[in-house]
Design a protein around this motif. Sequence first.
Motif, PDB file in Angstrom:
ATOM      1  N   VAL A  12       2.266  -8.065  -5.250  1.00 42.61           N
ATOM      2  CA  VAL A  12       1.669  -8.864  -6.329  1.00 42.61           C
ATOM      3  C   VAL A  12       2.705  -9.105  -7.419  1.00 42.61           C
ATOM      4  CG1 VAL A  12      -0.057  -8.821  -8.174  1.00 42.61           C
ATOM      5  CG2 VAL A  12      -0.701  -8.129  -5.857  1.00 42.61           C
ATOM      6  N   GLN A  13       3.454  -8.062  -7.762  1.00 44.24           N
ATOM      7  CA  GLN A  13       4.485  -8.191  -8.799  1.00 44.24           C
ATOM      8  C   GLN A  13       5.575  -9.172  -8.365  1.00 44.24           C
ATOM      9  OE1 GLN A  13       4.105  -6.726 -11.853  1.00 44.24           O
ATOM     10  NE2 GLN A  13       5.762  -8.115 -12.372  1.00 44.24           N
ATOM     11  N   ALA A  14       5.973  -9.109  -7.110  1.00 45.23           N
ATOM     12  CA  ALA A  14       6.998 -10.027  -6.598  1.00 45.23           C
ATOM     13  C   ALA A  14       6.493 -11.466  -6.635  1.00 45.23           C
ATOM     14  CB  ALA A  14       7.401  -9.632  -5.176  1.00 45.23           C
ATOM     15  N   MET A  15       5.202 -11.661  -6.352  1.00 48.82           N
ATOM     16  CA  MET A  15       4.628 -13.010  -6.432  1.00 48.82           C
ATOM     17  C   MET A  15       4.656 -13.522  -7.870  1.00 48.82           C
ATOM     18  SD  MET A  15       1.298 -13.108  -4.012  1.00 48.82           S
ATOM     19  CE  MET A  15       1.211 -12.032  -2.608  1.00 48.82           C
ATOM     20  N   LYS A  16       4.283 -12.658  -8.805  1.00 45.23           N
ATOM     21  CA  LYS A  16       4.281 -13.046 -10.218  1.00 45.23           C
ATOM     22  C   LYS A  16       5.685 -13.394 -10.687  1.00 45.23           C
ATOM     23  CE  LYS A  16       0.250 -10.399 -11.717  1.00 45.23           C
ATOM     24  NZ  LYS A  16      -0.219  -9.242 -12.508  1.00 45.23           N
ATOM     25  N   ASN A  17       6.662 -12.630 -10.193  1.00 47.35           N
ATOM     26  CA  ASN A  17       8.060 -12.846 -10.584  1.00 47.35           C
ATOM     27  C   ASN A  17       8.721 -13.973  -9.798  1.00 47.35           C
ATOM     28  OD1 ASN A  17       7.719 -10.668 -12.287  1.00 47.35           O
ATOM     29  ND2 ASN A  17       8.792  -9.221 -10.971  1.00 47.35           N
ATOM     30  N   LYS A  18       7.999 -14.526  -8.829  1.00 46.01           N
ATOM     31  CA  LYS A  18       8.524 -15.561  -7.947  1.00 46.01           C
ATOM     32  C   LYS A  18       9.805 -15.099  -7.231  1.00 46.01           C
ATOM     33  CE  LYS A  18       6.623 -19.500 -10.530  1.00 46.01           C
ATOM     34  NZ  LYS A  18       5.316 -19.016 -10.540  1.00 46.01           N
ATOM     35  N   ASP A  19       9.784 -13.819  -6.834  1.00 43.21           N
ATOM     36  CA  ASP A  19      10.909 -13.205  -6.129  1.00 43.21           C
ATOM     37  C   ASP A  19      10.644 -13.304  -4.627  1.00 43.21           C
ATOM     38  OD1 ASP A  19      12.937 -11.659  -5.125  1.00 43.21           O
ATOM     39  OD2 ASP A  19      12.546  -9.920  -6.397  1.00 43.21           O
ATOM     40  N   LEU A  23       9.552 -10.375  -1.805  1.00 40.67           N
ATOM     41  CA  LEU A  23       8.241 -10.631  -1.226  1.00 40.67           C
ATOM     42  C   LEU A  23       8.316 -10.672   0.303  1.00 40.67           C
ATOM     43  CD1 LEU A  23       5.263 -11.270  -1.759  1.00 40.67           C
ATOM     44  CD2 LEU A  23       5.907 -13.685  -1.925  1.00 40.67           C
ATOM     45  N   SER A  24       9.331 -11.305   0.811  1.00 43.79           N
ATOM     46  CA  SER A  24       9.534 -11.411   2.249  1.00 43.79           C
ATOM     47  C   SER A  24       9.704 -10.032   2.891  1.00 43.79           C
ATOM     48  CB  SER A  24      10.756 -12.284   2.523  1.00 43.79           C
ATOM     49  OG  SER A  24      11.129 -12.209   3.862  1.00 43.79           O
ATOM     50  N   VAL A  25      10.502  -9.175   2.265  1.00 40.83           N
ATOM     51  CA  VAL A  25      10.744  -7.830   2.810  1.00 40.83           C
ATOM     52  C   VAL A  25       9.453  -7.009   2.769  1.00 40.83           C
ATOM     53  CG1 VAL A  25      12.051  -5.691   2.527  1.00 40.83           C
ATOM     54  CG2 VAL A  25      13.176  -7.883   2.147  1.00 40.83           C
ATOM     55  N   ILE A  26       8.733  -7.096   1.663  1.00 39.54           N
ATOM     56  CA  ILE A  26       7.479  -6.335   1.531  1.00 39.54           C
ATOM     57  C   ILE A  26       6.464  -6.789   2.573  1.00 39.54           C
ATOM     58  CG2 ILE A  26       5.504  -5.891   0.027  1.00 39.54           C
ATOM     59  CD1 ILE A  26       7.495  -5.970  -2.344  1.00 39.54           C
ATOM     60  N   ARG A  27       6.360  -8.081   2.772  1.00 33.59           N
ATOM     61  CA  ARG A  27       5.425  -8.594   3.778  1.00 33.59           C
ATOM     62  C   ARG A  27       5.811  -8.120   5.175  1.00 33.59           C
ATOM     63  NH1 ARG A  27       4.514 -14.650   1.348  1.00 33.59           N
ATOM     64  NH2 ARG A  27       2.674 -14.139   0.131  1.00 33.59           N
ATOM     65  N   MET A  28       7.101  -8.089   5.444  1.00 26.15           N
ATOM     66  CA  MET A  28       7.585  -7.632   6.746  1.00 26.15           C
ATOM     67  C   MET A  28       7.192  -6.169   6.982  1.00 26.15           C
ATOM     68  SD  MET A  28      10.381  -5.574   7.891  1.00 26.15           S
ATOM     69  CE  MET A  28      11.219  -5.535   6.342  1.00 26.15           C
ATOM     70  N   VAL A  29       7.357  -5.322   5.974  1.00 29.65           N
ATOM     71  CA  VAL A  29       7.010  -3.908   6.114  1.00 29.65           C
ATOM     72  C   VAL A  29       5.497  -3.756   6.283  1.00 29.65           C
ATOM     73  CG1 VAL A  29       6.995  -1.668   4.961  1.00 29.65           C
ATOM     74  CG2 VAL A  29       9.014  -3.089   4.829  1.00 29.65           C
ATOM     75  N   LYS A  30       4.746  -4.487   5.487  1.00 27.26           N
ATOM     76  CA  LYS A  30       3.285  -4.428   5.610  1.00 27.26           C
ATOM     77  C   LYS A  30       2.846  -4.847   7.010  1.00 27.26           C
ATOM     78  CE  LYS A  30       0.288  -5.599   2.816  1.00 27.26           C
ATOM     79  NZ  LYS A  30      -0.688  -6.302   2.059  1.00 27.26           N
ATOM     80  N   ALA A  31       3.449  -5.897   7.534  1.00 28.67           N
ATOM     81  CA  ALA A  31       3.109  -6.364   8.884  1.00 28.67           C
ATOM     82  C   ALA A  31       3.414  -5.285   9.914  1.00 28.67           C
ATOM     83  CB  ALA A  31       3.862  -7.646   9.205  1.00 28.67           C
ATOM     84  N   SER A  32       4.547  -4.620   9.765  1.00 28.75           N
ATOM     85  CA  SER A  32       4.912  -3.543  10.699  1.00 28.75           C
ATOM     86  C   SER A  32       3.888  -2.411  10.649  1.00 28.75           C
ATOM     87  CB  SER A  32       6.296  -2.987  10.361  1.00 28.75           C
ATOM     88  OG  SER A  32       7.278  -3.947  10.585  1.00 28.75           O
ATOM     89  N   ILE A  33       3.458  -2.062   9.443  1.00 31.68           N
ATOM     90  CA  ILE A  33       2.468  -0.991   9.284  1.00 31.68           C
ATOM     91  C   ILE A  33       1.141  -1.416   9.906  1.00 31.68           C
ATOM     92  CG2 ILE A  33       1.074   0.257   7.573  1.00 31.68           C
ATOM     93  CD1 ILE A  33       3.612   0.325   5.800  1.00 31.68           C
ATOM     94  N   GLN A  34       0.730  -2.635   9.647  1.00 35.46           N
ATOM     95  CA  GLN A  34      -0.538  -3.116  10.206  1.00 35.46           C
ATOM     96  C   GLN A  34      -0.469  -3.226  11.728  1.00 35.46           C
ATOM     97  OE1 GLN A  34      -0.935  -6.603   7.769  1.00 35.46           O
ATOM     98  NE2 GLN A  34      -2.233  -5.561   6.275  1.00 35.46           N
ATOM     99  N   ASN A  35       0.661  -3.673  12.262  1.00 34.41           N
ATOM    100  CA  ASN A  35       0.820  -3.749  13.723  1.00 34.41           C
ATOM    101  C   ASN A  35       0.722  -2.371  14.355  1.00 34.41           C
ATOM    102  OD1 ASN A  35       1.109  -6.521  13.713  1.00 34.41           O
ATOM    103  ND2 ASN A  35       3.349  -6.454  13.710  1.00 34.41           N
ATOM    104  N   GLU A  36       1.364  -1.395  13.722  1.00 31.62           N
ATOM    105  CA  GLU A  36       1.324  -0.021  14.246  1.00 31.62           C
ATOM    106  C   GLU A  36      -0.102   0.527  14.171  1.00 31.62           C
ATOM    107  OE1 GLU A  36       3.320   3.242  16.004  1.00 31.62           O
ATOM    108  OE2 GLU A  36       4.046   1.241  15.560  1.00 31.62           O
ATOM    109  N   SER A  37      -0.791   0.215  13.098  1.00 29.90           N
ATOM    110  CA  SER A  37      -2.173   0.644  12.926  1.00 29.90           C
ATOM    111  C   SER A  37      -3.054   0.086  14.038  1.00 29.90           C
ATOM    112  CB  SER A  37      -2.679   0.188  11.555  1.00 29.90           C
ATOM    113  OG  SER A  37      -4.003   0.563  11.360  1.00 29.90           O
ATOM    114  N   ILE A  38      -2.871  -1.181  14.347  1.00 34.34           N
ATOM    115  CA  ILE A  38      -3.632  -1.824  15.423  1.00 34.34           C
ATOM    116  C   ILE A  38      -3.268  -1.203  16.769  1.00 34.34           C
ATOM    117  CG2 ILE A  38      -3.907  -3.986  16.710  1.00 34.34           C
ATOM    118  CD1 ILE A  38      -3.565  -5.409  13.941  1.00 34.34           C
TER     119      ILE A  38
END
Length: 148
Positions: A12-19, A23-38
């Motif tokens: 959320v902070q990266a989105m606000k900062n337009k970084d 944001l790309s790296v955070i989304r990638m890590v989140k996706a990896s965690i969610q994939n592993e969870s599934i």
Amino acid sequence: MTLLEKLNQDMVQAMKNKDKDTLSVIRMVKASIQNESIKLGKEHLTEDEELTILSRELKQRKESLQEFTSAGREDLSEKVRFEINVLEQYMPEQLSLEELHEIVEQTIQEANATSMKDFGKVMGKVIPLTKGKADGSQVKKIVEQKLK
């Protein structure tokens, strides 16, 4: 705060900062965690499982950095260095070399290890103690040095 909560907050902070890069790296890590969870069929992963995923992502980036650097691809190297810096923010504090040597020595004594034949036994006990806090290849080198 769990890793996923921290990632959501930072996203959320990266989105606000337009970084976009962070944001790309955070989304990638989140996706990896969610994939592993599934993959594991779990609603939520344990802290240890999240740390394993984060360590895997970091290791992949470090290997890529080595490849890009040796190939002279400075443009790609710079991008991967940035990703490594972002990922390292979520890792636990790393053990110092002295602390690592101390853990290995103590484990060798506890396991009554005397030679390289005991390498697997020692590594099996050291890795859980250093997980996420030290590079596995560094741990391996220290154990090999101590058992020779």
